[in-house]
Design a protein around this motif. Sequence first.
Motif, short mmCIF file in Angstrom:
data_model
loop_
_atom_site.label_atom_id
_atom_site.label_comp_id
_atom_site.label_asym_id
_atom_site.label_seq_id
_atom_site.Cartn_x
_atom_site.Cartn_y
_atom_site.Cartn_z
N VAL A 1 22.47 108.89 16.80
CA VAL A 1 22.81 107.99 17.73
C VAL A 1 23.92 108.62 18.79
CG1 VAL A 1 22.17 105.81 16.33
CG2 VAL A 1 24.72 106.83 16.68
N ASP A 2 24.08 108.17 19.81
CA ASP A 2 24.90 108.73 20.76
C ASP A 2 26.17 108.88 20.28
OD1 ASP A 2 26.17 109.73 23.06
OD2 ASP A 2 25.92 107.80 24.32
N LEU A 3 26.99 110.00 20.31
CA LEU A 3 28.21 110.33 19.87
C LEU A 3 29.22 109.18 20.35
CD1 LEU A 3 29.44 112.30 17.87
CD2 LEU A 3 29.98 113.73 19.87
N LEU A 4 29.15 109.22 21.76
CA LEU A 4 30.10 108.16 22.33
C LEU A 4 30.26 106.87 21.88
CD1 LEU A 4 29.95 109.51 25.87
CD2 LEU A 4 31.47 110.19 24.04
N ALA A 5 29.04 106.22 21.43
CA ALA A 5 28.70 105.07 21.00
C ALA A 5 29.83 104.89 19.93
CB ALA A 5 27.27 104.49 20.85
N ARG A 6 29.41 105.75 18.86
CA ARG A 6 30.07 105.84 17.62
C ARG A 6 31.54 105.84 17.71
NH1 ARG A 6 26.93 109.87 13.82
NH2 ARG A 6 27.86 111.38 15.44
N TYR A 7 32.29 106.38 18.41
CA TYR A 7 33.59 106.47 18.70
C TYR A 7 34.09 105.29 19.42
CZ TYR A 7 34.21 111.28 17.04
OH TYR A 7 34.10 112.26 16.10
N LEU A 8 33.38 104.97 20.47
CA LEU A 8 33.75 103.58 21.13
C LEU A 8 34.03 102.49 20.42
CD1 LEU A 8 34.46 102.07 23.71
CD2 LEU A 8 31.69 101.74 24.14
N GLU A 9 33.07 102.23 19.24
CA GLU A 9 33.00 101.16 18.33
C GLU A 9 34.28 101.42 17.42
OE1 GLU A 9 30.36 99.37 14.62
OE2 GLU A 9 30.55 101.45 14.73
N LEU B 1 37.26 102.92 18.40
CA LEU B 1 38.18 102.65 19.22
C LEU B 1 38.55 101.10 19.48
CD1 LEU B 1 40.36 104.00 20.95
CD2 LEU B 1 38.90 103.87 22.66
N LEU B 2 37.48 100.27 19.77
CA LEU B 2 37.76 99.03 19.94
C LEU B 2 38.16 98.24 18.55
CD1 LEU B 2 34.37 98.35 21.86
CD2 LEU B 2 36.73 98.54 22.87
N LEU B 3 38.07 98.82 17.52
CA LEU B 3 38.68 98.01 16.39
C LEU B 3 40.19 98.01 16.59
CD1 LEU B 3 36.24 99.37 13.46
CD2 LEU B 3 36.57 97.06 14.20
N GLY B 4 40.99 99.12 17.34
CA GLY B 4 42.17 99.22 17.33
C GLY B 4 42.93 99.34 16.04
N ASP B 5 43.90 98.76 15.71
CA ASP B 5 44.61 98.82 14.59
C ASP B 5 43.86 98.51 13.31
OD1 ASP B 5 46.88 99.62 15.84
OD2 ASP B 5 47.86 97.62 15.84
N GLN B 6 42.82 97.67 13.32
CA GLN B 6 42.16 97.31 12.23
C GLN B 6 41.29 98.54 11.73
OE1 GLN B 6 39.60 93.73 12.37
NE2 GLN B 6 41.23 92.56 13.41
N ALA B 7 41.07 99.35 12.44
CA ALA B 7 40.51 100.82 11.98
C ALA B 7 41.21 101.34 10.77
CB ALA B 7 40.28 101.70 13.06
#
Length: 220
Positions: free
Chosen positions: A183-191, A193-199
């Motif tokens: 899948v698109d590399l950017l989509a995986r990193y965006l997901e 990133l959106l998790l924020g501190d929960q990541a």
Amino acid sequence: MFTGIIEALGTIRALSPKGGDVRVYVETGKLDLADVKLGDSIAVNGVCLTAVELPGDGFWADVSRETLACSAFIDLKAGSKVNLEKALTLSSRLGGHLVSGHVDGVGEVLSREDKARAVQFRIRAPRELAKYIALKGSITVDGTSLTVNAVNGSEFELCIVPHTLGETIMADYRPGRQVNLEVDLLARYLERLLLGDQAAEPKASGLTESFLAENGYLKH
């Protein structure tokens, strides 16, 4: 890194079990190996492999158990045709999209239909990858950078022009064929990133509808 623009068709010439995994010999056809050194990366059907021997008309590479388990590589045999691309350099033209060569999952070709001079394929992706596949977005199928023309759940459609059919293994696709998907590399990193501190939390479950609503990304 790769671009998803296939440079040549190769042929699997040998698959040899070795220490629990597999050593593979790929005959590279018209792919120019003049600038390839031991340790360089070459994508084979979208799987990034490291050249460990260079006998002249191809290369040997080791395929780990992990790669065999996570890709359609296990279906290959001596005589199988494969898509080939050398690793991206800083002077390369980015004609496709950024591709890591790390397969995310195995899809299945569901249908093939002629559309004038092009061919339309419908492919089913694993359910966990569906959220990364977007209309008019990019996806890599067996190492080929392609544009998604339609999406329905975990199924998506591709319209393949004659040039791509002639320069890749897609001309041989028939219903039931297993294909490597990235899948698109950017989509995986965006997901992530959106998790924020929960990541940083153990076993972060990824984006859910409730998470998006709680953090203001969805309106009730």
